[in-house]
Design a protein around this motif. Structure first.
Motif, PDB file in Angstrom:
ATOM      1  N   SER A   1      -8.971  -1.958   1.032  1.00 11.11           N
ATOM      2  CA  SER A   1      -7.628  -2.451   0.728  1.00 11.11           C
ATOM      3  C   SER A   1      -7.394  -2.360  -0.774  1.00 11.11           C
ATOM      4  O   SER A   1      -8.245  -2.757  -1.569  1.00 11.11           O
ATOM      5  CB  SER A   1      -7.463  -3.907   1.166  1.00 11.11           C
ATOM      6  OG  SER A   1      -7.586  -4.005   2.552  1.00 11.11           O
ATOM      7  N   ARG A   2      -6.219  -1.849  -1.143  1.00 12.02           N
ATOM      8  CA  ARG A   2      -5.875  -1.731  -2.555  1.00 12.02           C
ATOM      9  C   ARG A   2      -5.236  -3.030  -3.033  1.00 12.02           C
ATOM     10  O   ARG A   2      -4.297  -3.523  -2.432  1.00 12.02           O
ATOM     11  CB  ARG A   2      -4.908  -0.577  -2.767  1.00 12.02           C
ATOM     12  CG  ARG A   2      -5.495   0.756  -2.436  1.00 12.02           C
ATOM     13  CD  ARG A   2      -4.493   1.846  -2.686  1.00 12.02           C
ATOM     14  NE  ARG A   2      -4.996   3.118  -2.248  1.00 12.02           N
ATOM     15  CZ  ARG A   2      -4.635   4.268  -2.771  1.00 12.02           C
ATOM     16  NH1 ARG A   2      -3.751   4.314  -3.737  1.00 12.02           N
ATOM     17  NH2 ARG A   2      -5.149   5.395  -2.323  1.00 12.02           N
TER      18      ARG A   2
ATOM     19  N   LYS B   1     -10.002  -1.460  -5.293  1.00 10.16           N
ATOM     20  CA  LYS B   1     -10.123  -1.368  -3.843  1.00 10.16           C
ATOM     21  C   LYS B   1     -11.212  -2.334  -3.399  1.00 10.16           C
ATOM     22  O   LYS B   1     -12.318  -2.324  -3.933  1.00 10.16           O
ATOM     23  CB  LYS B   1     -10.507   0.047  -3.414  1.00 10.16           C
ATOM     24  CG  LYS B   1      -9.378   0.969  -3.186  1.00 10.16           C
ATOM     25  CD  LYS B   1      -9.875   2.254  -2.535  1.00 10.16           C
ATOM     26  CE  LYS B   1      -8.723   3.188  -2.268  1.00 10.16           C
ATOM     27  NZ  LYS B   1      -9.178   4.431  -1.642  1.00 10.16           N
TER      28      LYS B   1
ATOM     29  N   LEU C   1       0.820  -1.192   0.000  1.00 13.41           N
ATOM     30  CA  LEU C   1       0.000   0.000   0.000  1.00 13.41           C
ATOM     31  C   LEU C   1       0.861   1.251   0.000  1.00 13.41           C
ATOM     32  O   LEU C   1       0.560   2.230  -0.682  1.00 13.41           O
ATOM     33  CB  LEU C   1      -0.922  -0.005   1.228  1.00 13.41           C
ATOM     34  CG  LEU C   1      -1.808   1.215   1.426  1.00 13.41           C
ATOM     35  CD1 LEU C   1      -2.740   1.376   0.244  1.00 13.41           C
ATOM     36  CD2 LEU C   1      -2.584   1.085   2.707  1.00 13.41           C
TER      37      LEU C   1
END
Length: 158
Positions: A52-53, A48, A2
């Motif tokens: 959370s990416r 996403k 991230l």
């Protein structure tokens, strides 16, 4: 990971910091590659999920950017996952001694890979982690002595 996505975004937007440049350079990513990684991620290659990416590098059209990102991620995984190697003490090299000290090898590798490596980074997060570990160790010792009814040691090193 991230942090890399955010760093590549800051570089692409022209808001880079010296820390961003240093962190990406450790993984072999320069400004131009960071811009390409950000473009590939933003061009439908990333998503996403619950905040959370996820990079989804299989969908990236820029294969060189995907390979650079995956190589940087693999480097971080190799650092984070503790596998004893050259960090082991020499006495653990013989078959008999390595069997007797197999669990100590993980402690030696963790000490080398996590503690010493992160202390050399000398950033605020590392310092916070070190202080938290020391404080929690002191707290667990004191709670153990209270629960077990033992007298706490007066020596600071204990």
């Amino acid at each position: 990971m991230l942090a890399w996505v955010r760093a590549t975004e800051r570089i692409a937007l022209g808001k880079r910091t010296a820390r961003d440049i240093a962190n990406l350079a450790e993984s072999g990513i320069d400004d131009a590659m960071a811009r390409r990684i950000h473009a590939a991620y933003a061009d439908g290659g990333g998503s996403k999920v619950d905040g959370s990416r996820l990079p989804n590098t299989d969908a990236w059209k820029d294969r060189n950017a995907a390979k650079a990102f995956e190589a940087a991620l693999q480097r971080e995984v190799n650092i984070a996952v503790i596998t004893p190697g050259l960090e082991k003490p020499l006495w653990m090299s013989s078959p008999v001694m390595s069997m007797l000290g197999q669990f100590k090898a993980f402690i030696a590798a963790a000490n080398e890979r996590m503690l010493i490596t992160n202390l050399q980074r000398s950033d605020w997060n590392t310092l916070q982690g070190l202080f938290a570990a020391i404080t929690l160790g002191m707290l667990s010792y004191r709670l153990y002595t209270l629960v077990s009814g033992q007298k706490a040691s007066e020596r600071p090193q204990d």
